[in-house]
Write an enzyme that holds these catalytic residues in place. Sequence first.
Site, PDB file in Angstrom:
ATOM      1  N   THR A 183       0.843  -1.192   0.000  1.00 31.64           N
ATOM      2  CA  THR A 183       0.000   0.000   0.000  1.00 31.64           C
ATOM      3  C   THR A 183       0.878   1.240   0.000  1.00 31.64           C
ATOM      4  O   THR A 183       1.861   1.299   0.741  1.00 31.64           O
ATOM      5  CB  THR A 183      -0.875   0.005   1.266  1.00 31.64           C
ATOM      6  OG1 THR A 183      -1.685  -1.161   1.231  1.00 31.64           O
ATOM      7  CG2 THR A 183      -1.744   1.236   1.337  1.00 31.64           C
ATOM      8  N   ASP A 237      -7.086  -3.393   5.599  1.00 35.53           N
ATOM      9  CA  ASP A 237      -7.013  -2.303   6.581  1.00 35.53           C
ATOM     10  C   ASP A 237      -7.002  -0.924   5.921  1.00 35.53           C
ATOM     11  O   ASP A 237      -7.399   0.065   6.541  1.00 35.53           O
ATOM     12  CB  ASP A 237      -5.722  -2.436   7.397  1.00 35.53           C
ATOM     13  CG  ASP A 237      -4.499  -2.357   6.484  1.00 35.53           C
ATOM     14  OD1 ASP A 237      -4.419  -3.168   5.542  1.00 35.53           O
ATOM     15  OD2 ASP A 237      -3.640  -1.480   6.697  1.00 35.53           O
TER      16      ASP A 237
HETATM   17  C1  SD4 Z   1      -4.201  -4.888   2.486  1.00 38.96           C
HETATM   18  N1  SD4 Z   1      -2.590  -3.631   3.737  1.00 38.96           N
HETATM   19  O1  SD4 Z   1      -5.080  -4.783   1.629  1.00 38.96           O
HETATM   20  C2  SD4 Z   1      -2.996  -3.977   2.399  1.00 38.96           C
HETATM   21  C3  SD4 Z   1      -1.940  -4.626   1.563  1.00 38.96           C
HETATM   22  C4  SD4 Z   1      -0.542  -4.174   1.829  1.00 38.96           C
HETATM   23  O2  SD4 Z   1       1.710  -4.712   1.955  1.00 38.96           O
HETATM   24  O3  SD4 Z   1      -0.286  -3.112   2.318  1.00 38.96           O
HETATM   25  N2  SD4 Z   1       0.434  -5.009   1.595  1.00 38.96           N
HETATM   26  O4  SD4 Z   1      -4.230  -5.735   3.365  1.00 38.96           O
END
Ligand code: SD4
Length: 302
Positions: free
Chosen positions: A149, A180
């Site tokens: 993200t 999240d």
């Molecule tokens: C999620 N937190 O959709 C995000 C994905 C992410 O490193 O940040 N991956 O769960």
Amino acid sequence: MSWALIATWQMALKGAAVSKEILESHGSAADAAIEGVSVIEDEPSFHSVGYGGRPDREGHVTLDGGFMDGDTLHFGAVASVEGFRSPVRIAASLARREANNFLCAEGAERYALEHGFEQRDNLTEEALEIYRKEVDQRKKLSAYDGHDTVCFLTKDEKGSVCAAVSTSGLFMKDPGRIGDSPLCGSGYYADSEIGAAAATGLGEEIIKGSLSFAAVAYMEAGMDAQSAAEKALRSLEAKLIAKNGKAEAMSLIVLNKDGSCGVSTNVDFPFVYASDQNDQMLYLARSVDHKTVISPYEKDPA
Ligand code: SD4
């Protein structure tokens, strides 16, 4: 420090340059966060955000985004949105409403259409090819390398603090799965009286600790940015290990209202930091014996 920014992963470098320019030329923390993230949303070589993002199990690129204005605590978010150029811009627009601030799927898409947000098919040939290769062997849910993200935390010279995030979530996620990132308090949080925090990693773990809110709350209780980041992430990590025998990948960036930053991670985690007193630089945070060690990142910032 009069202005400062911190952003997740090496991919943020290109957006950070734009964000920095806005803050240097007396722009707002909100614009700096939104513009920084949207640069990454447009970049097809980053496979975890916006254009070129990896698809879900059924081949759809569905995107999550969030924005929080630390002056007002207003937040906006979208989840599982398909066919739009910039989830973070839609999220920021939703933050200006009295209610109905967090919209998902068709409802979010209808809002975006009605409010003139640019449409775009975010599925690239390259992502489609990777999807086709993987489609027969459904992956275990994990925040694997290259699926991250983008999160920006910004502070401007007026003292406003903002948070903005955008992601395509997990590759091969179940249709409708939300991580999240668009959840205020888990994926991001900002309060200009205190500071801001944002998370990346496996959303299902980050949500269990409302990680971003936890870090801001620790700062409110008097901790500096680095102690707050470490306390929030390590407390959750310890709990998850005690209860479940393991803690999946999580990384947390924190920005204090004074412009100082903090980072905690249980993986190798590059991040970008810049302020009026610190040149923009890429750093690497690593986890050594459940403690975060930060050093300048030597790798060529391609
Ligand atoms: C999620 N937190 O959709 C995000 C994905 C992410 O490193 O940040 N991956 O769960």
